[in-house]
Design an enzyme around this catalytic site. Structure first.
Site, PDB file in Angstrom:
ATOM      1  N   ASP A 203       0.968  -1.379   0.026  1.00 15.29           N
ATOM      2  CA  ASP A 203      -0.108   0.019   0.007  1.00 15.29           C
ATOM      3  C   ASP A 203       1.008   1.156   0.131  1.00 15.29           C
ATOM      4  O   ASP A 203       2.022   1.180   0.003  1.00 15.29           O
ATOM      5  CB  ASP A 203      -0.979  -0.031   1.292  1.00 15.29           C
ATOM      6  CG  ASP A 203      -0.108  -0.125   2.632  1.00 15.29           C
ATOM      7  OD1 ASP A 203       0.668  -0.838   2.778  1.00 15.29           O
ATOM      8  OD2 ASP A 203      -0.559   0.715   3.419  1.00 15.29           O
TER       9      ASP A 203
ATOM     10  N   GLU B  86       0.178  -1.245   5.633  1.00 14.86           N
ATOM     11  CA  GLU B  86       1.293  -0.972   6.444  1.00 14.86           C
ATOM     12  C   GLU B  86       1.147   0.480   6.989  1.00 14.86           C
ATOM     13  O   GLU B  86       1.460   0.911   8.086  1.00 14.86           O
ATOM     14  CB  GLU B  86       2.589  -1.248   5.666  1.00 14.86           C
ATOM     15  CG  GLU B  86       3.631  -0.858   6.623  1.00 14.86           C
ATOM     16  CD  GLU B  86       4.003   0.642   6.664  1.00 14.86           C
ATOM     17  OE1 GLU B  86       5.075   0.899   7.684  1.00 14.86           O
ATOM     18  OE2 GLU B  86       3.742   1.429   6.022  1.00 14.86           O
TER      19      GLU B  86
HETATM   20 ZN   LIG Z   1       6.906   2.118   3.750  1.00 10.99          ZN
END
Ligand SMILES: [Zn+2]
Length: 384
Positions: A73, A135
């Site tokens: 992401d 993340e």
């Molecule tokens: Zn990163």
């Protein structure tokens, strides 16, 4: 399918994997890429079925190997002024522009470009590719992938996290725990505050307790670690409460975070907060409002990469990069999740964190080339 790292990066950047979106198109593409190389990748979906991690292993699964880890992401581009389409790769003057080029699709592209050579090499130890989701919004995907790696075979000896470090070895960062505290008091007319329980004032007492804890931790030499600042920090970021000037505030919520230098200290901070609430704050509030409440919830909890020196990953990383010293970084990463289960873990990836999350995010072509050299060396190491 493309297999130069730049061609792969062009494909990866083309998938708009901002954390609020699904990353499945990217995951499907990577799975097909592995399949073409004869590698079967596992896709681990989240409970909504709209996001997934991917895990692929090359080499003997019954031996302890090495993890290459990265997130799929990226952060949003909303409100940013870009010179070119952020989801279309653009190469200008040795710099490769696009959202995620540095953080961290550039690394993923290099790792994927190394797959054909790794498949062709007769690896004595396996390499695991761990691609996670979400993340950027609190490392939500990575725990499931670590769990799966641990089930799959012997615990890998090392994990390399490819966050941008200019291909230097990073051997420590603080943890990051996000919390929200909701306080319920009793609203009443401000002319008669003695009849109510002011939730904003209760919040203020809670925050002063946090300040006292911060001062104690900052002053304790035993808490010093190689970070800037060298101690665990506690910060309050937002506060909302009350409804009008002439009403005693009945509710108040605030968000705060703890950046821990070591495991355990966060729990010590929580324990003292809980003691304060139960023994001091709530008894006072409940004198006038039996229903008064103070509740704290955890929004995300990313463990620290506990600073270590001389572990196997650091030694190998230094050998492959030719850089003899390591450093710590101010940002958080998924590294602590791998370290927590006993893998020697460092961060080493192409690109400069200064370019991450910004408009016109770019990575230098030379950084990608250095990463390819690193992965090439790693492959030879695993074949030996
Ligand atoms: Zn990163």
């Amino acid at each position: 399918m493309p297999n130069s790292h730049l061609d792969i990066l062009e494909r990866l950047v083309g998938f708009d994997t901002v954390s609020r979106n699904s990353n499945l198109q990217l995951i499907d593409w990577v799975k097909a890429y592995f399949a073409e190389q004869g590698v079967e990748a596992e896709v681990l979906y989240d409970e909504t079925g709209t996001k997934a991690n991917l895990l692929a292993t090359i080499g003997p699964v019954d031996r302890a190997g090495i993890v290459l880890s990265g997130h799929t992401d990226v952060v949003p581009v909303d409100g940013q002024d870009w010179s070119s389409d952020p989801f279309k790769l653009s190469v200008r003057d040795g710099k490769v522009y696009g959202r995620g080029t540095t953080d961290m699709k550039g690394y993923l592209a290099c790792a994927l470009a190394a797959v054909p050579d790794l498949v062709a090499a007769d690896l004595a130890r396996p390499v695991h590719f761990a691609l996670s989701y979400d993340e950027e919004v609190g490392c939500l995907g990575v725990p499931a992938i670590v769990e799966r790696i641990m089930q799959k075979g012997p615990r890998p000896e090392m994990a390399f996290i490819g966050e941008p470090s200019l291909m230097s070895i990073v051997n420590g960062h603080k943890g990051s725990c996000g919390l929200r505290t909701d306080i319920t008091g009793l609203a009443c007319h401000s002319a008669q505050p003695h009849l109510g329980v002011n939730a904003i004032l209760a919040a203020s007492e809670f925050m002063q307790m946090l300040s006292r804890q911060q001062a104690r931790i900052a002053a304790d030499p035993a808490e010093a670690a190689p970070f800037d600042p060298p101690y665990t920090t506690i910060s309050v970021g937002t506060i909302r409460g009350g409804m009008s000037r002439n009403t005693v505030a009945g509710t108040c919520s605030f968000e705060w975070d703890i950046r821990a230098t070591r495991p355990g200290i966060k729990e010590e901070i929580w324990a003292e907060a809980e003691r304060f609430v139960q023994e001091e704050l709530l008894p006072e509030m409940r004198k006038r409002q039996p229903e008064a409440a103070v509740k704290t919830v955890i929004a995300y909890d990313v463990p620290p990469l506990v600073h270590t020196e001389g572990n196997a990953a650091e030694r190998l990383g230094q050998k492959l990069t030719g850089k003899s010293d390591s450093m710590t970084v101010p940002y958080g990463s998924e590294a602590g999740f791998f370290q927590e289960v006993g893998m020697a873990t460092v961060i080493c990836g192409p690109g400069n964190i200064d370019q991450a999350h910004k408009p016109d995010e770019y990575i230098a072509e030379s950084e990608l080339a250095d990463c390819m050299t690193f992965l090439d060396g790693l492959g030879r190491q695993l074949a030996a």
